[in-house]
Design a protein around this motif. Sequence first.
Motif, mmCIF file in Angstrom:
data_model
loop_
_atom_site.group_PDB
_atom_site.id
_atom_site.type_symbol
_atom_site.label_atom_id
_atom_site.label_comp_id
_atom_site.label_asym_id
_atom_site.label_seq_id
_atom_site.Cartn_x
_atom_site.Cartn_y
_atom_site.Cartn_z
ATOM 1 N N TYR A 6 44.163 55.071 48.402
ATOM 2 C CA TYR A 6 43.345 53.957 47.907
ATOM 3 C C TYR A 6 42.533 53.351 49.054
ATOM 4 O O TYR A 6 43.093 52.873 50.039
ATOM 5 N N VAL A 7 41.223 53.383 48.933
ATOM 6 C CA VAL A 7 40.339 52.750 49.917
ATOM 7 C C VAL A 7 39.724 51.510 49.273
ATOM 8 O O VAL A 7 39.057 51.611 48.250
ATOM 9 N N PRO A 8 39.947 50.318 49.835
ATOM 10 C CA PRO A 8 39.371 49.107 49.243
ATOM 11 C C PRO A 8 37.862 49.051 49.449
ATOM 12 O O PRO A 8 37.333 49.585 50.435
ATOM 13 N N VAL A 9 37.185 48.391 48.527
ATOM 14 C CA VAL A 9 35.740 48.246 48.628
ATOM 15 C C VAL A 9 35.373 46.762 48.576
ATOM 16 O O VAL A 9 35.891 46.003 47.751
ATOM 17 N N TYR A 10 34.531 46.372 49.512
ATOM 18 C CA TYR A 10 33.988 45.019 49.595
ATOM 19 C C TYR A 10 32.492 45.085 49.279
ATOM 20 O O TYR A 10 31.866 46.120 49.462
ATOM 21 N N VAL A 11 31.932 43.968 48.842
ATOM 22 C CA VAL A 11 30.494 43.896 48.565
ATOM 23 C C VAL A 11 29.887 42.769 49.387
ATOM 24 O O VAL A 11 30.409 41.645 49.390
ATOM 25 N N MET A 12 28.804 43.066 50.102
ATOM 26 C CA MET A 12 28.127 42.026 50.882
ATOM 27 C C MET A 12 27.446 41.038 49.949
ATOM 28 O O MET A 12 26.734 41.431 49.023
ATOM 29 N N LEU A 13 27.640 39.750 50.234
ATOM 30 C CA LEU A 13 26.945 38.713 49.481
ATOM 31 C C LEU A 13 25.509 38.574 49.994
ATOM 32 O O LEU A 13 25.192 39.000 51.102
ATOM 33 N N PRO A 14 24.618 37.975 49.203
ATOM 34 C CA PRO A 14 23.230 37.787 49.645
ATOM 35 C C PRO A 14 23.164 37.061 50.983
ATOM 36 O O PRO A 14 23.982 36.182 51.278
ATOM 37 N N LEU A 15 22.167 37.416 51.790
ATOM 38 C CA LEU A 15 22.043 36.855 53.142
ATOM 39 C C LEU A 15 21.958 35.339 53.126
ATOM 40 O O LEU A 15 22.482 34.668 54.007
ATOM 41 N N GLY A 16 21.275 34.785 52.114
ATOM 42 C CA GLY A 16 21.067 33.346 52.066
ATOM 43 C C GLY A 16 21.928 32.636 51.047
ATOM 44 O O GLY A 16 21.517 31.622 50.481
ATOM 45 N N VAL A 17 23.148 33.131 50.815
ATOM 46 C CA VAL A 17 24.023 32.497 49.818
ATOM 47 C C VAL A 17 24.288 31.036 50.209
ATOM 48 O O VAL A 17 24.390 30.161 49.343
ATOM 49 N N VAL A 18 24.420 30.787 51.504
ATOM 50 C CA VAL A 18 24.282 29.423 52.032
ATOM 51 C C VAL A 18 22.917 29.394 52.708
ATOM 52 O O VAL A 18 22.649 30.202 53.606
ATOM 53 N N ASN A 19 22.028 28.512 52.265
ATOM 54 C CA ASN A 19 20.644 28.596 52.740
ATOM 55 C C ASN A 19 20.469 27.989 54.124
ATOM 56 O O ASN A 19 21.407 27.440 54.710
ATOM 57 N N ALA A 20 19.260 28.086 54.657
ATOM 58 C CA ALA A 20 18.984 27.655 56.027
ATOM 59 C C ALA A 20 19.217 26.163 56.226
ATOM 60 O O ALA A 20 19.406 25.702 57.364
ATOM 61 N N ASP A 21 19.236 25.398 55.132
ATOM 62 C CA ASP A 21 19.508 23.956 55.212
ATOM 63 C C ASP A 21 20.990 23.638 55.020
ATOM 64 O O ASP A 21 21.360 22.483 54.815
ATOM 65 N N ASN A 22 21.839 24.676 55.063
ATOM 66 C CA ASN A 22 23.290 24.527 54.933
ATOM 67 C C ASN A 22 23.685 24.003 53.554
ATOM 68 O O ASN A 22 24.562 23.148 53.412
ATOM 69 N N VAL A 23 23.025 24.540 52.530
ATOM 70 C CA VAL A 23 23.335 24.205 51.141
ATOM 71 C C VAL A 23 23.800 25.476 50.438
ATOM 72 O O VAL A 23 23.160 26.527 50.540
ATOM 73 N N PHE A 24 24.924 25.391 49.744
ATOM 74 C CA PHE A 24 25.438 26.489 48.931
ATOM 75 C C PHE A 24 24.619 26.517 47.641
ATOM 76 O O PHE A 24 24.825 25.709 46.753
ATOM 77 N N GLU A 25 23.659 27.434 47.588
ATOM 78 C CA GLU A 25 22.715 27.479 46.477
ATOM 79 C C GLU A 25 23.310 28.198 45.264
ATOM 80 O O GLU A 25 24.038 29.180 45.413
ATOM 81 N N ASN A 26 22.981 27.721 44.091
ATOM 82 C CA ASN A 26 23.303 28.394 42.826
ATOM 83 C C ASN A 26 24.765 28.819 42.708
ATOM 84 O O ASN A 26 25.063 29.987 42.435
ATOM 85 N N PRO A 27 25.706 27.898 42.904
ATOM 86 C CA PRO A 27 27.120 28.286 42.830
ATOM 87 C C PRO A 27 27.516 28.834 41.463
ATOM 88 O O PRO A 27 28.359 29.740 41.384
ATOM 89 N N GLU A 28 26.902 28.315 40.383
ATOM 90 C CA GLU A 28 27.264 28.810 39.041
ATOM 91 C C GLU A 28 26.887 30.283 38.895
ATOM 92 O O GLU A 28 27.661 31.084 38.353
ATOM 93 N N ASP A 29 25.678 30.643 39.389
ATOM 94 C CA ASP A 29 25.249 32.042 39.319
ATOM 95 C C ASP A 29 26.184 32.931 40.130
ATOM 96 O O ASP A 29 26.573 34.020 39.689
#
Length: 488
Positions: A6-29
């Motif tokens: 069994y090899v685990p698999v991870y997925v990279m989150l979008p680069l700007g999931v926390v934006n340049a202003d240090n805001v966690f954008e679109n948490p519901e999405d």
Amino acid sequence: MDKANYVPVYVMLPLGVVNADNVFENPEDLRRQLKQLRAAEVDGVMVDVWWGIIEAGGPKQYDWKAYKSLFQMIKEEGLKLQAIMSFHQCGGNVGDVVNIPLPKWVLDIGSSDPDIFYTNRAGVYDPEYLSLGVDNKPLFGGRTALELYSDYMKSFRENMSEFLEGTITDIEVGLGPCGEMRYPSYPQNQGWVFPGIGEFQCYDKYMKADFKDAATKAGHPEWDLPDDAGQYNDTPDQTKFFGENGTYLSEKGKCFLAWYSNKLIEHADQILDLANQTFLGCKLKLAAKVSGMHWWYKSASHAAELTAGYYNLNDRDGYRPIAKMLSRHYAILNFTCVEMRDSEQSADAYSGPEELVQQVFSGAWREDIEVGCENALNRYDANAYNEILKNSRPNGVNPNGTPKLRITAMTYLRLGPDLLKTDNFDLFKIFVKKIHAGLDYLPDPSKYFKPITPLKRSKPKMSMNTILEATKVSPPFPFDAETDMPVN
């Protein structure tokens, strides 16, 4: 099927999931998307934790609130986490869709002393990562670059402690541009286009002085940095340095290339030692990312690798010494371009991604360290998935025990609308099942591979001579031509 396959698999989150202003954008999405990943039996996600966001307010003014909310959501959705200590800029390279510079107060120091940044021969500075020439220079309000990185990681440990027992499995330590252990030799924002050979990045005053010391110690104080290595988009034969019987084969060239690549190894060794001290006792593994410089791999001079700092030639292994250094810190070598096949590359690039992956993985396994991997480009097709599956278990599954060769984990680039399109996601779910060797989701890593134990103190520092013993070339381990668990 034995669970050791069994090899685990991870997925990279979008680069700007926390934006340049240090805001966690679109948490519901994002929560909706994380639920989709968990339903697809994905094991975890990877997140860039940007220095330029966290310490934006000023020296030692760290703000972790947005990332705490993000990490809490990941934990609530039952996913593991690979956290990248991202000491580099986002913007200006392949796939960079957002712009996150280094902290402004660091850039302000660079405006009066631009030599803190990597510099090419023409004197163009690159503000995406601090030059390793300033690792030990107290130019940042009395702190060295290494102290900046160390203080950041200490603050991360103090503020994210609730995620360091069970949620975070890896701390990948950024060691250069794009978080990779390399020089910024092929910056798109300076006009580089594939398959250009790139340029050496050591012409800041700190690196120049260091090389002059090295040349003097070698008995040649008259030697200077290369002036015949061409420009970003040259081919090897357009330069005197990389051409047939080029400067790279001369004593002067060898002295320079050894210095250039050794500095990179020392840089990584120092930062990983600080990371080890910081996370000592935490149940996680350290990791370092090495770039898959596959173009010009099949040319004699390996020009693109050399400009990036990988002193790899047909008679000199440039990657196994990196693995040997990583073994001191019990660190995982995370490597890119595992989705690529030679047949997909244009002939004029002299590209060899399959042989490169085979060489790097083999060297790491010979040094008895774990290997992780990533795809370099967004791919959603069966050919890419099958190549990843082949490289994940190069000799196939072993129904009755541990496979002969296997990686620790695969990180898939990247979560976004294209991946979640119905046809793409249906094939991705099949890929996840296949990399899991047909087994159901296993939440406990100790059930399928080396358990994650409290991080031990790094072994004693190795001399560079000891590390360079690993440059001796050994034949790579044989890899199967195709995976035995294709998605199609």
